[in-house]
Design a protein around this motif. Structure first.
Motif, PDB file in Angstrom:
ATOM      1  N   GLN A 196     -25.494  24.420  -0.289  1.00 39.10           N
ATOM      2  CA  GLN A 196     -26.558  25.418  -0.275  1.00 39.10           C
ATOM      3  C   GLN A 196     -27.513  25.225  -1.445  1.00 39.10           C
ATOM      4  O   GLN A 196     -28.722  25.379  -1.296  1.00 39.10           O
ATOM      5  CB  GLN A 196     -25.955  26.827  -0.297  1.00 39.10           C
ATOM      6  CG  GLN A 196     -26.954  27.917  -0.035  1.00 39.10           C
ATOM      7  CD  GLN A 196     -27.632  27.812   1.319  1.00 39.10           C
ATOM      8  OE1 GLN A 196     -27.039  27.393   2.308  1.00 39.10           O
ATOM      9  NE2 GLN A 196     -28.896  28.167   1.382  1.00 39.10           N
ATOM     10  N   ASN A 197     -26.978  24.875  -2.605  1.00 35.48           N
ATOM     11  CA  ASN A 197     -27.829  24.641  -3.772  1.00 35.48           C
ATOM     12  C   ASN A 197     -28.857  23.550  -3.497  1.00 35.48           C
ATOM     13  O   ASN A 197     -30.030  23.688  -3.841  1.00 35.48           O
ATOM     14  CB  ASN A 197     -26.979  24.258  -4.986  1.00 35.48           C
ATOM     15  CG  ASN A 197     -26.144  25.408  -5.501  1.00 35.48           C
ATOM     16  OD1 ASN A 197     -26.409  26.560  -5.206  1.00 35.48           O
ATOM     17  ND2 ASN A 197     -25.115  25.080  -6.260  1.00 35.48           N
TER      18      ASN A 197
ATOM     19  N   LYS B 190     -31.533  24.732  -0.888  1.00 36.18           N
ATOM     20  CA  LYS B 190     -32.532  25.644  -1.454  1.00 36.18           C
ATOM     21  C   LYS B 190     -33.686  24.885  -2.085  1.00 36.18           C
ATOM     22  O   LYS B 190     -34.841  25.282  -1.989  1.00 36.18           O
ATOM     23  CB  LYS B 190     -31.890  26.528  -2.524  1.00 36.18           C
ATOM     24  CG  LYS B 190     -31.118  27.691  -2.015  1.00 36.18           C
ATOM     25  CD  LYS B 190     -30.619  28.507  -3.205  1.00 36.18           C
ATOM     26  CE  LYS B 190     -29.399  29.306  -2.843  1.00 36.18           C
ATOM     27  NZ  LYS B 190     -28.811  29.984  -4.012  1.00 36.18           N
ATOM     28  N   LEU B 191     -33.357  23.779  -2.752  1.00 38.66           N
ATOM     29  CA  LEU B 191     -34.369  23.027  -3.490  1.00 38.66           C
ATOM     30  C   LEU B 191     -35.089  21.975  -2.656  1.00 38.66           C
ATOM     31  O   LEU B 191     -36.273  21.720  -2.877  1.00 38.66           O
ATOM     32  CB  LEU B 191     -33.718  22.338  -4.696  1.00 38.66           C
ATOM     33  CG  LEU B 191     -33.146  23.260  -5.770  1.00 38.66           C
ATOM     34  CD1 LEU B 191     -32.303  22.459  -6.751  1.00 38.66           C
ATOM     35  CD2 LEU B 191     -34.277  23.986  -6.482  1.00 38.66           C
TER      36      LEU B 191
ATOM     37  N   ALA C 174     -34.535  21.227   1.079  1.00 35.24           N
ATOM     38  CA  ALA C 174     -34.193  21.268   2.502  1.00 35.24           C
ATOM     39  C   ALA C 174     -35.115  20.448   3.394  1.00 35.24           C
ATOM     40  O   ALA C 174     -34.654  19.704   4.251  1.00 35.24           O
ATOM     41  CB  ALA C 174     -34.152  22.711   2.995  1.00 35.24           C
TER      42      ALA C 174
END
Length: 103
Positions: free
Chosen positions: A80-81, A84-85, A87
């Protein structure tokens, strides 16, 4: 021993930011989970039709069981990290490798 391999193609527009994030944040966080003993980052020597640059990051772990723990305890947040940055700027796939021998 096993290798958890993540191959990622990153667009040129986000390349420097992604590379810095990988080296200074993501890989250290992966190692900090305690489930991997080392990591190796390689540039894949191929010219992609889609453009961008492709990397392989290989995380060494002691067992399949430890890798399974990573999947359940850490993988969702770690993935997910990155999403977020980056994708819409990257494509990644993962493979598991069993080390048979080193010569």
């Amino acid at each position: 021993m096993y290798i958890y391999n993540v191959t990622t193609n990153i667009e040129d527009s986000a390349h420097e930011q992604w590379l810095s994030w990988m080296q200074n944040t993501h890989i250290p966080e992966m190692l900090a989970t305690g489930k991997f003993t080392k990591a190796k980052m390689c540039r894949v020597m191929v010219e992609e039709q889609m453009g961008g640059t492709t990397y392989s990051v290989q995380y060494t772990t002691d067992s399949k069981e430890t890798l399974k723990k990573y999947y359940t305890e850490d993988a969702p947040a770690m993935r997910q990290n990155g999403l977020k940055l980056f994708a819409d700027k990257m494509v990644a796939f993962r493979t598991e490798l069993e080390i048979i021998g080193e010569f």
